[in-house]
Design a protein around this motif. Structure first.
Motif, short mmCIF file in Angstrom:
data_model
loop_
_atom_site.label_atom_id
_atom_site.label_comp_id
_atom_site.label_asym_id
_atom_site.label_seq_id
_atom_site.Cartn_x
_atom_site.Cartn_y
_atom_site.Cartn_z
N ARG A 45 53.11 91.79 -32.74
CA ARG A 45 53.26 93.17 -32.37
C ARG A 45 52.07 93.64 -31.38
O ARG A 45 50.92 93.45 -31.80
CB ARG A 45 53.57 94.18 -33.56
CG ARG A 45 54.59 93.81 -34.28
CD ARG A 45 56.00 94.41 -33.59
NE ARG A 45 55.81 96.12 -33.65
CZ ARG A 45 57.02 96.61 -33.48
NH1 ARG A 45 58.18 95.99 -33.21
NH2 ARG A 45 56.83 97.90 -33.32
N ASP A 46 52.26 94.17 -30.32
CA ASP A 46 51.25 94.77 -29.54
C ASP A 46 50.41 95.88 -30.31
O ASP A 46 49.18 95.77 -30.29
CB ASP A 46 51.41 95.14 -28.42
CG ASP A 46 51.91 93.79 -27.30
OD1 ASP A 46 51.27 92.87 -27.58
OD2 ASP A 46 52.60 94.31 -26.54
N VAL A 47 51.04 96.85 -30.96
CA VAL A 47 50.47 97.93 -31.57
C VAL A 47 51.62 98.62 -32.54
O VAL A 47 52.77 98.48 -32.34
CB VAL A 47 50.03 99.01 -30.41
CG1 VAL A 47 51.25 99.32 -29.56
CG2 VAL A 47 49.29 100.32 -31.25
N VAL A 48 51.11 99.02 -33.63
CA VAL A 48 51.76 99.82 -34.56
C VAL A 48 51.16 101.04 -35.04
O VAL A 48 49.63 101.17 -35.14
CB VAL A 48 52.07 98.82 -35.95
CG1 VAL A 48 53.04 97.54 -35.39
CG2 VAL A 48 50.98 98.39 -36.63
N ALA A 49 52.07 101.95 -35.39
CA ALA A 49 51.42 103.31 -35.76
C ALA A 49 50.95 103.35 -37.39
O ALA A 49 51.15 102.48 -38.11
CB ALA A 49 52.48 104.20 -35.60
N ASP A 50 50.40 104.58 -37.70
CA ASP A 50 49.74 104.55 -38.87
C ASP A 50 50.91 104.70 -40.07
O ASP A 50 52.14 105.32 -39.57
CB ASP A 50 49.30 105.86 -39.19
CG ASP A 50 48.62 106.52 -40.36
OD1 ASP A 50 48.12 105.71 -41.05
OD2 ASP A 50 48.91 107.82 -40.81
N GLY A 51 50.93 104.06 -41.07
CA GLY A 51 51.97 103.82 -42.01
C GLY A 51 52.96 102.70 -41.86
O GLY A 51 53.88 102.47 -42.56
N SER A 52 52.54 101.90 -41.21
CA SER A 52 53.33 100.68 -40.87
C SER A 52 53.44 99.78 -41.96
O SER A 52 52.16 99.36 -42.42
CB SER A 52 53.09 100.24 -39.54
OG SER A 52 53.41 101.13 -38.43
N THR A 53 54.28 98.81 -42.08
CA THR A 53 54.10 97.67 -42.89
C THR A 53 55.01 96.58 -42.42
O THR A 53 56.09 96.62 -41.85
CB THR A 53 54.81 97.96 -44.14
OG1 THR A 53 53.95 99.03 -44.88
CG2 THR A 53 54.78 96.52 -45.26
N LEU A 54 54.06 95.29 -42.33
CA LEU A 54 54.79 93.95 -41.53
C LEU A 54 54.76 93.04 -42.74
O LEU A 54 53.56 92.65 -43.31
CB LEU A 54 53.81 93.73 -40.29
CG LEU A 54 53.50 94.76 -39.39
CD1 LEU A 54 53.01 94.10 -38.15
CD2 LEU A 54 54.87 95.32 -38.74
N SER A 55 55.80 92.36 -42.99
CA SER A 55 55.86 91.45 -43.99
C SER A 55 56.84 90.30 -43.68
O SER A 55 57.85 90.71 -43.07
CB SER A 55 56.39 92.16 -45.29
OG SER A 55 56.68 91.37 -46.34
N THR A 56 56.50 89.03 -43.91
CA THR A 56 57.48 87.88 -43.79
C THR A 56 57.15 86.99 -44.73
O THR A 56 56.07 86.75 -45.20
CB THR A 56 57.08 87.12 -42.31
OG1 THR A 56 57.75 86.03 -42.14
CG2 THR A 56 55.44 86.99 -42.16
N MET A 57 58.23 86.09 -45.02
CA MET A 57 58.15 85.05 -46.15
C MET A 57 57.32 83.92 -45.68
O MET A 57 56.82 83.22 -46.66
CB MET A 57 59.44 85.04 -46.80
CG MET A 57 60.05 86.12 -47.39
SD MET A 57 59.39 86.53 -49.06
CE MET A 57 59.52 85.29 -50.00
N GLY A 58 57.61 83.53 -44.72
CA GLY A 58 57.11 82.15 -44.29
C GLY A 58 56.60 81.98 -42.65
O GLY A 58 56.58 81.03 -42.35
N GLY A 59 56.06 82.87 -42.11
CA GLY A 59 55.75 83.10 -40.87
C GLY A 59 54.01 83.56 -40.54
O GLY A 59 53.63 84.13 -41.53
N ASP A 60 53.71 83.63 -39.45
CA ASP A 60 52.28 83.98 -39.16
C ASP A 60 52.53 85.45 -38.80
O ASP A 60 53.63 86.11 -38.24
CB ASP A 60 51.64 83.25 -38.01
CG ASP A 60 51.43 81.99 -38.37
OD1 ASP A 60 51.39 81.86 -39.74
OD2 ASP A 60 51.22 81.16 -37.37
N ILE A 61 51.48 86.30 -38.77
CA ILE A 61 51.54 87.77 -38.26
C ILE A 61 50.20 88.05 -37.11
O ILE A 61 49.07 87.61 -37.68
CB ILE A 61 51.32 88.63 -39.57
CG1 ILE A 61 52.36 88.71 -40.39
CG2 ILE A 61 51.25 90.09 -38.98
CD1 ILE A 61 52.41 89.55 -41.82
#
Length: 235
Positions: A45-61
């Motif tokens: 993601r280029d940009v995320v706002a306040d309060g965001s959650t990014l989650s993945t079981m088997g990948g990079d972030i």
């Protein structure tokens, strides 16, 4: 003579409603928090706002910019953030965590990777169970606490040229460590070393401990590693 009369021609161009809707959605997307949960893919993601959650079981972030409080989690990948307003939480079970700059507090946990921050302006808490740390502190507007713990890795902490604070650094090592670990700091703080092996840690260990205050002591630095080195570098 016959009078001539002219009529004005008015042309009204109506934009399609869906175009305006798309533009409005794109603008709102940056301002609204997002929650992303994926099983195996990378998240970019280029940009995320306040309060965001990014989650993945088997990948990079990978995140370009975090506008506010953001949480990042992955079970088996790396986490990379170019810049964050903070507070920022980053957790991975099997990868590295690399952050460019963070303006406010940051908390990092990794079970098997390295941790690096290019410029941290707020409080820092970082734990790794199997990698090195390289953390650079930027100038801070208020006193902050910095806690770095490593199991089986080296810690390098860069502090500003005018750093003032308390430092508590500990190296614990056992007979499996090759040689004697190094605890290097530029302030000449008091140092103690156990003369012999100490039982009670599951295995016999020796401990190197440095503690003291630099300047007026506004920041509080705690560094701890097992079977690793510690180095504090002044800019």
């Amino acid at each position: 003579m016959q009078a001539l009369h002219f009529r004005r021609l008015v042309i009204i161009v109506a934009l399609p409603v869906f175009c305006l809707a798309v533009a409005r959605t794109a603008a709102e997307a940056v301002d609204q928090p997002v929650t992303i949960n994926q099983m195996a893919n990378d998240i970019d993601r280029d940009v995320v706002a306040d309060g965001s959650t990014l989650s993945t079981m088997g990948g990079d972030i990978h995140l370009g910019r975090a506008e506010g409080e953001v949480t990042l989690r992955t079970m088996g990948g790396d986490i990379r953030v170019e810049s964050a307003q903070g507070p920022l939480q980053a957790q991975t079970m099997g990868g590295d965590v690399r952050i460019g700059s963070v303006a406010r507090d940051v908390e990092i946990r990794t079970q098997g990777g390295e941790v690096s921050i290019h410029a941290a302006s707020g409080a820092v808490r970082a734990d790794t169970a199997g990698g090195d740390m390289d953390i650079a502190l930027a100038e801070a507007q208020a006193p902050r606490a910095v806690s770095l713990r490593a199991l089986g890795g080296d810690i390098v902490l860069h502090v500003p040229a005018d750093f003032a604070g308390t430092i508590d650094a500990t190296i614990s090592y056992d007979r499996h460590f090759d040689g004697v670990p190094r605890l290097i700091e530029p302030f000449g703080l008091p140092r103690t070393e156990t003369p012999g092996w100490i039982a009670g840690f599951g295995s016999e260990r020796k401990i190197i401990h440095v503690t003291g205050t630099v300047g007026h002591g506004s920041d509080h630095i705690t560094l701890s590693t097992v079977n690793g080195n510690i180095r504090i570098v002044k800019a």
